[in-house]
Write a protein that holds these residues in place. Sequence first.
Motif, PDB file in Angstrom:
ATOM      1  N   UNK A 184       0.839  -1.200   0.000  1.00  0.00           N
ATOM      2  CA  UNK A 184       0.000   0.000   0.000  1.00  0.00           C
ATOM      3  C   UNK A 184       0.872   1.248   0.000  1.00  0.00           C
ATOM      4  N   UNK A 185       1.913   1.249   0.812  1.00  0.00           N
ATOM      5  CA  UNK A 185       2.826   2.397   0.883  1.00  0.00           C
ATOM      6  C   UNK A 185       3.521   2.624  -0.456  1.00  0.00           C
ATOM      7  N   UNK A 186       3.905   1.568  -1.110  1.00  0.00           N
ATOM      8  CA  UNK A 186       4.637   1.675  -2.374  1.00  0.00           C
ATOM      9  C   UNK A 186       3.774   2.201  -3.510  1.00  0.00           C
ATOM     10  N   UNK A 187       2.569   1.666  -3.616  1.00  0.00           N
ATOM     11  CA  UNK A 187       1.796   1.872  -4.832  1.00  0.00           C
ATOM     12  C   UNK A 187       0.551   2.742  -4.709  1.00  0.00           C
ATOM     13  N   UNK A 188       0.008   2.921  -3.507  1.00  0.00           N
ATOM     14  CA  UNK A 188      -1.302   3.568  -3.449  1.00  0.00           C
ATOM     15  C   UNK A 188      -1.480   4.646  -2.395  1.00  0.00           C
ATOM     16  N   UNK A 189      -0.613   4.734  -1.399  1.00  0.00           N
ATOM     17  CA  UNK A 189      -0.853   5.669  -0.295  1.00  0.00           C
ATOM     18  C   UNK A 189      -0.675   7.132  -0.729  1.00  0.00           C
TER      19      UNK A 189
END
Length: 283
Positions: free
Chosen positions: A190-195
Amino acid sequence: MKKKSKLRLYVQIFFFVLIGLIAVNHTLAESGMGIPLLADASLHALCPFGGVVTLYNLGTLGTFIQKIHMSSVILMSLVFILAILFGPVFCGWVCPLGSFQEWIGKLGKKVLGKRFGKVVPEKVDNVLKYFRYAVLVWVVYVTARSGYLMFAEIDPYNALFSFWSSEVAIPGVIVLLVTMGASLVISRPWCRYACPYGALLGLSNKVRIFGIKRNESTCISCKKCDTSCPMGIVVSDKTKVTDLHCISCMECTSEKACPVPDTVNLMNGLFMEMPKKGREVKA
């Protein structure tokens, strides 16, 4: 073997438990059974990203968007100050969703071994990393236009700490479950791609006062700094870590992963080493 500091882990656990207790107490308080001396604020009041998405309304109408409180704006300001000084420390040390993903990832590493983190091809990973900026633009635009915190409906952070209550949204639970599943094969998906908040705070890595530097003269190219990075940053080919995805977790430093003392360290804005006890820093 040097003793590795567990300070970050303790800080992560502290904030995870704190937010969890406040979330539970919020539910209990609604039925008149709140825990004495413990805050019963909603998750939206404790989320600094709420302060970001309400800025348009606050500046044009002088009001907050629905569900957002002054506390979010205050938290946003504190997080921004920390980001300018040390980068996205909120992401690497405080955010309970980020910590939750990391802990699931530890289980994934035990199951997959060296295959962990290699499920997504590097070229695909490099493209997907910029998707979170599209999410950031979408969230801010839609919120500013509608005056409503629509992102809360799909926010896995909100779902993580409200899945037991009537406030949870089904889309948010689905996103949380997908995030948990992905965390078993890649660190912090989630942190890498969407946050969207991580995308915004990541910009501070270009201007932060204290940053991470690798000393090329003492580096032995063991690449342990690379394998230790939860965000998949290749530290071993950099002298200054200014990558937008750095979360200031310090896992790559000589205090944690790097086996050579004073090789990967936290530096000031001019990238001079920070003073240590019992040691002078030469100009």
